[in-house]
Scaffold this motif. Structure first.
Motif, PDB file in Angstrom:
ATOM      1  N   PRO A 178      -0.813   5.941   1.053  1.00  0.00           N
ATOM      2  CA  PRO A 178      -1.703   5.507   2.127  1.00  0.00           C
ATOM      3  C   PRO A 178      -0.884   5.142   3.369  1.00  0.00           C
ATOM      4  O   PRO A 178       0.257   4.689   3.258  1.00  0.00           O
ATOM      5  N   VAL A 179      -1.474   5.363   4.528  1.00  0.00           N
ATOM      6  CA  VAL A 179      -0.854   5.005   5.798  1.00  0.00           C
ATOM      7  C   VAL A 179      -1.879   4.190   6.565  1.00  0.00           C
ATOM      8  O   VAL A 179      -3.004   4.640   6.780  1.00  0.00           O
ATOM      9  N   THR A 180      -1.492   2.983   6.958  1.00  0.00           N
ATOM     10  CA  THR A 180      -2.395   2.096   7.713  1.00  0.00           C
ATOM     11  C   THR A 180      -1.879   1.984   9.139  1.00  0.00           C
ATOM     12  O   THR A 180      -0.684   1.783   9.366  1.00  0.00           O
ATOM     13  N   ILE A 181      -2.791   2.141  10.095  1.00  0.00           N
ATOM     14  CA  ILE A 181      -2.446   1.945  11.493  1.00  0.00           C
ATOM     15  C   ILE A 181      -3.453   0.978  12.101  1.00  0.00           C
ATOM     16  O   ILE A 181      -4.506   0.731  11.533  1.00  0.00           O
ATOM     17  N   GLU A 182      -3.098   0.410  13.225  1.00  0.00           N
ATOM     18  CA  GLU A 182      -4.030  -0.459  13.932  1.00  0.00           C
ATOM     19  C   GLU A 182      -4.543   0.271  15.157  1.00  0.00           C
ATOM     20  O   GLU A 182      -3.762   0.831  15.931  1.00  0.00           O
ATOM     21  N   LEU A 183      -5.844   0.304  15.304  1.00  0.00           N
ATOM     22  CA  LEU A 183      -6.481   0.946  16.439  1.00  0.00           C
ATOM     23  C   LEU A 183      -6.961  -0.119  17.424  1.00  0.00           C
ATOM     24  O   LEU A 183      -7.343  -1.222  17.018  1.00  0.00           O
TER      25      LEU A 183
END
Length: 77
Positions: free
Chosen positions: A69-74
């Motif tokens: 999984p890859v989590t980014i902040e938008l």
């Protein structure tokens, strides 16, 4: 007609729900299929892969992808 059984090869499928369809994509080979249910999409992908390898024999086993999984902040809308 006699069908010669081959050997099992495991592939990885990523399934998304797009509108009324489930779309199944093989991660090792650029093959995709769809169906009205998850099971139908996987069955159709299995058939598409079998047909693909009838014309293009598998010369080496595919490398299993590493799934992470890859989590980014938008930014807030």
């Amino acid at each position: 007609m006699i069908r010669v059984m081959g050997y099992p090869v495991r592939f990885t499928a990523a399934i998304t729900h797009e509108g009324p369809w489930y779309v199944a994509r093989c991660l090792e080979v650029d093959i995709a299929s769809q169906g009205e249910s998850l099971e139908q999409a996987l069955d159709n992908l299995r058939e598409a892969l079998e047909l693909y390898f009838e014309d293009k024999p598998l010369t080496e086993l595919p490398m299993t992808p590493i799934l992470a999984p890859v989590t980014i902040e938008l930014p807030q809308p």
